[in-house]
Enzyme design. Structure first.
Site, PDB file in Angstrom:
ATOM      1  N   ARG A   1       0.856  -1.199   0.000  1.00  0.00           N
ATOM      2  CA  ARG A   1       0.000   0.000   0.000  1.00  0.00           C
ATOM      3  C   ARG A   1       0.884   1.239   0.000  1.00  0.00           C
ATOM      4  O   ARG A   1       0.622   2.204  -0.689  1.00  0.00           O
ATOM      5  CB  ARG A   1      -0.951  -0.007   1.203  1.00  0.00           C
ATOM      6  CG  ARG A   1      -1.635   1.344   1.412  1.00  0.00           C
ATOM      7  CD  ARG A   1      -2.912   1.305   2.261  1.00  0.00           C
ATOM      8  NE  ARG A   1      -2.876   0.348   3.340  1.00  0.00           N
ATOM      9  CZ  ARG A   1      -2.229   0.520   4.512  1.00  0.00           C
ATOM     10  NH1 ARG A   1      -1.558   1.626   4.750  1.00  0.00           N
ATOM     11  NH2 ARG A   1      -2.257  -0.434   5.429  1.00  0.00           N
TER      12      ARG A   1
ATOM     13  N   ASP B   1      -7.931  19.292 -14.200  1.00  0.00           N
ATOM     14  CA  ASP B   1      -8.273  17.931 -14.623  1.00  0.00           C
ATOM     15  C   ASP B   1      -7.947  17.864 -16.113  1.00  0.00           C
ATOM     16  O   ASP B   1      -8.661  18.434 -16.942  1.00  0.00           O
ATOM     17  CB  ASP B   1      -9.760  17.661 -14.359  1.00  0.00           C
ATOM     18  CG  ASP B   1     -10.165  16.240 -14.759  1.00  0.00           C
ATOM     19  OD1 ASP B   1      -9.489  15.639 -15.602  1.00  0.00           O
ATOM     20  OD2 ASP B   1     -11.197  15.755 -14.247  1.00  0.00           O
TER      21      ASP B   1
ATOM     22  N   LYS C   1      -8.798   6.938 -19.275  1.00  0.00           N
ATOM     23  CA  LYS C   1      -9.113   7.484 -20.594  1.00  0.00           C
ATOM     24  C   LYS C   1      -7.860   7.455 -21.474  1.00  0.00           C
ATOM     25  O   LYS C   1      -7.325   6.401 -21.741  1.00  0.00           O
ATOM     26  CB  LYS C   1      -9.712   8.880 -20.429  1.00  0.00           C
ATOM     27  CG  LYS C   1     -10.748   8.987 -19.282  1.00  0.00           C
ATOM     28  CD  LYS C   1     -12.005   8.195 -19.499  1.00  0.00           C
ATOM     29  CE  LYS C   1     -12.885   8.104 -18.258  1.00  0.00           C
ATOM     30  NZ  LYS C   1     -13.244   9.359 -17.618  1.00  0.00           N
TER      31      LYS C   1
HETATM   32  C1  LIG Z   1     -13.766   9.785 -16.351  1.00  0.00           C
HETATM   33  C2  LIG Z   1     -13.425  11.108 -15.796  1.00  0.00           C
HETATM   34  C3  LIG Z   1     -13.215  11.291 -14.416  1.00  0.00           C
HETATM   35  C4  LIG Z   1     -13.407  10.162 -13.435  1.00  0.00           C
HETATM   36  O1  LIG Z   1     -12.476   9.158 -13.609  1.00  0.00           O
HETATM   37  P1  LIG Z   1     -12.744   7.607 -13.229  1.00  0.00           P
HETATM   38  O2  LIG Z   1     -11.485   6.957 -13.621  1.00  0.00           O
HETATM   39  O3  LIG Z   1     -13.938   7.162 -14.005  1.00  0.00           O
HETATM   40  O4  LIG Z   1     -13.013   7.574 -11.757  1.00  0.00           O
HETATM   41  C5  LIG Z   1     -12.859  12.548 -13.983  1.00  0.00           C
HETATM   42  N1  LIG Z   1     -12.729  13.588 -14.826  1.00  0.00           N
HETATM   43  C6  LIG Z   1     -12.935  13.455 -16.147  1.00  0.00           C
HETATM   44  C7  LIG Z   1     -12.782  14.641 -17.038  1.00  0.00           C
HETATM   45  C8  LIG Z   1     -13.295  12.220 -16.676  1.00  0.00           C
HETATM   46  O5  LIG Z   1     -13.516  12.104 -17.985  1.00  0.00           O
END
Ligand SMILES: *Cc1c(COP(=O)(O)O)cnc(C)c1O
Length: 386
Positions: free
Chosen positions: A52, A177, A202
């Site tokens: 961890r 983000d 993604k």
């Molecule tokens: C998918 C996504 C998230 C969340 O991510 P997860 O891996 O699904 O928890 C956060 N911000 C954006 C812009 C996303 O496309």
């Protein structure tokens, strides 16, 4: 790190954070699928005690993505949401956060339904408007949380201008983000942001076979807290997901070139289609922030959204495509199509959706890296129902 940190992007993708395995010479960072590490004696070990706390595969992907984003330190999490949650633990009860109004639906849900209970306060503003964003700062504002391009209408925030404005106010941490762009397209830290985060699910992993998150920081105090929090709260990126993401980032530069090329071609095709009302894509000259896009992005990704006028027509297109798969998520090599109002944005109240331009007739595509002629032909036959 065996690679010069000033190496160019595609070189960093392949080499940053990775050295041949010390034990065997394996060129690929091994999957250290272990929970603990044998110690040679009391207090004598090879730098790892419990998985961890640290894992060599995770350390490699953390260093890799930190280098790609131009930050100092990376931290891997079990999902993008866990990464966002971790960053918000830098704040104290009573602190105020200014957030991009059409932020990811899950981010809005986390902030409103979970983190408000912990005493944080959030104001949502159109961060494409620098003045409106600055006007939302209060004496309690400690964080500016930006998403650019936004999901699904692909509005942009001027990272350099907003970072400068936030820092001029003193103690406001700028978080971006960067999931929708990836560091191949946009590097927020180099534009002045303090923290970058990703859903690695993604573009970074890119193969639709892993869920994960990453935070990259530039300040020692942020790194120190997140290192502590990662071990204390334990929502870590698994060794196997770390290994998959490392494989993904090796081809990030070439994959993003292909996504950018196909995204641009599909956006241009949709823009000239007589039955389509509106196409959202930063690479189109008609995009209201095309000039900003040219300034802070290198290519415009595979994310395109378009409005077909009515929910019935949207349903017709969504159910008629064959190559585009009807699914949530984005950023994989295969093309996906989705209906934001009922899928990714279902947890956003209807009146907020309307204000953000997420109409019931909006369709979003994540353009993959298949042959663009096949993608265009699939859309052509699906749009023939309109
Ligand atoms: C998918 C996504 C998230 C969340 O991510 P997860 O891996 O699904 O928890 C956060 N911000 C954006 C812009 C996303 O496309």
């Amino acid at each position: 790190m065996n690679v010069d940190p000033t190496a160019r992007f595609s070189t960093l993708c392949i080499h940053a954070g990775q050295e041949p395995d010390e034990a065997t010479g394996a060129i690929i960072t091994p999957l250290y699928q272990t929970s603990t590490y044998v110690q040679e004696g009391l207090g004598r070990h090879k730098g790892h005690e419990y998985a961890r706390t640290s894992n060599p595969t995770r350390s490699a992907v953390e260093a890799n993505i930190a280098a790609l984003e131009g930050g100092t330190t990376g931290f891997g999490w079990a999902s993008g949401m866990a990464a966002i949650n971790a960053v918000l633990t830098l704040l104290e009860p009573g602190d105020h956060v200014v957030v991009t109004d059409n932020t990811y639906g899950g981010t809005y849900r986390l902030f409103e339904r979970v983190l408000r209970k912990g005493g944080l306060d959030f104001t949502y503003v159109d961060t494409s408007d620098v003045e409106a964003t600055v006007a939302a700062f209060t004496d309690r504002t400690r964080m500016l949380f930006l998403e650019t391009p936004t999901n699904p209408v692909l509005r942009l925030a001027d990272i350099a201008a907003l970072s400068a404005a936030a820092h001029a106010r003193g103690d406001i941490t700028v978080v971006v983000d960067n999931t929708f762009a990836s560091p191949a397209v946009q590097q927020p830290i180099l534009l002045g942001a303090d923290i970058v985060l990703h859903s690695t699910t993604k573009y970074l992993n890119g193969h639709s076979d892993s869920v994960g998150g990453m935070v990259v920081v530039t300040h020692a105090a942020h790194a120190e807290w997140l290192k502590f929090y990662q071990n204390a709260a334990g929502a870590i990126l698994s060794a196997f997901d770390s290994w998959l993401i490392l494989r993904g980032t090796k081809t990030l530069a070439v994959r993003m070139e292909a996504h950018n090329r196909n995204g641009q071609a599909i956006a241009e095709y949709l823009a000239q289609h007589p039955k389509i009302d509106r196409v959202h894509y930063p690479g189109l000259p008609a995009h209201p922030q095309h000039a900003l896009a040219q300034q802070q992005m290198r290519g415009y990704t595979g994310m395109v959204s378009f409005d077909v006028g009515t929910l019935e027509r949207a349903r017709g297109v969504l159910e008629r495509v064959r190559l585009f798969a009807l699914a949530e998520s984005l950023g994989g090599v295969e093309s996906l199509i989705s209906h934001p109002a009922s899928m990714t944005h279902a947890s956003v109240p209807a009146e907020r959706r309307a204000a953000l331009g997420v109409t019931d007739s909006l369709i979003r595509v994540s353009v993959g890296i298949e042959d663009v002629d096949d993608l265009r032909a699939d859309l052509e036959q699906a749009l023939s129902v309109l």
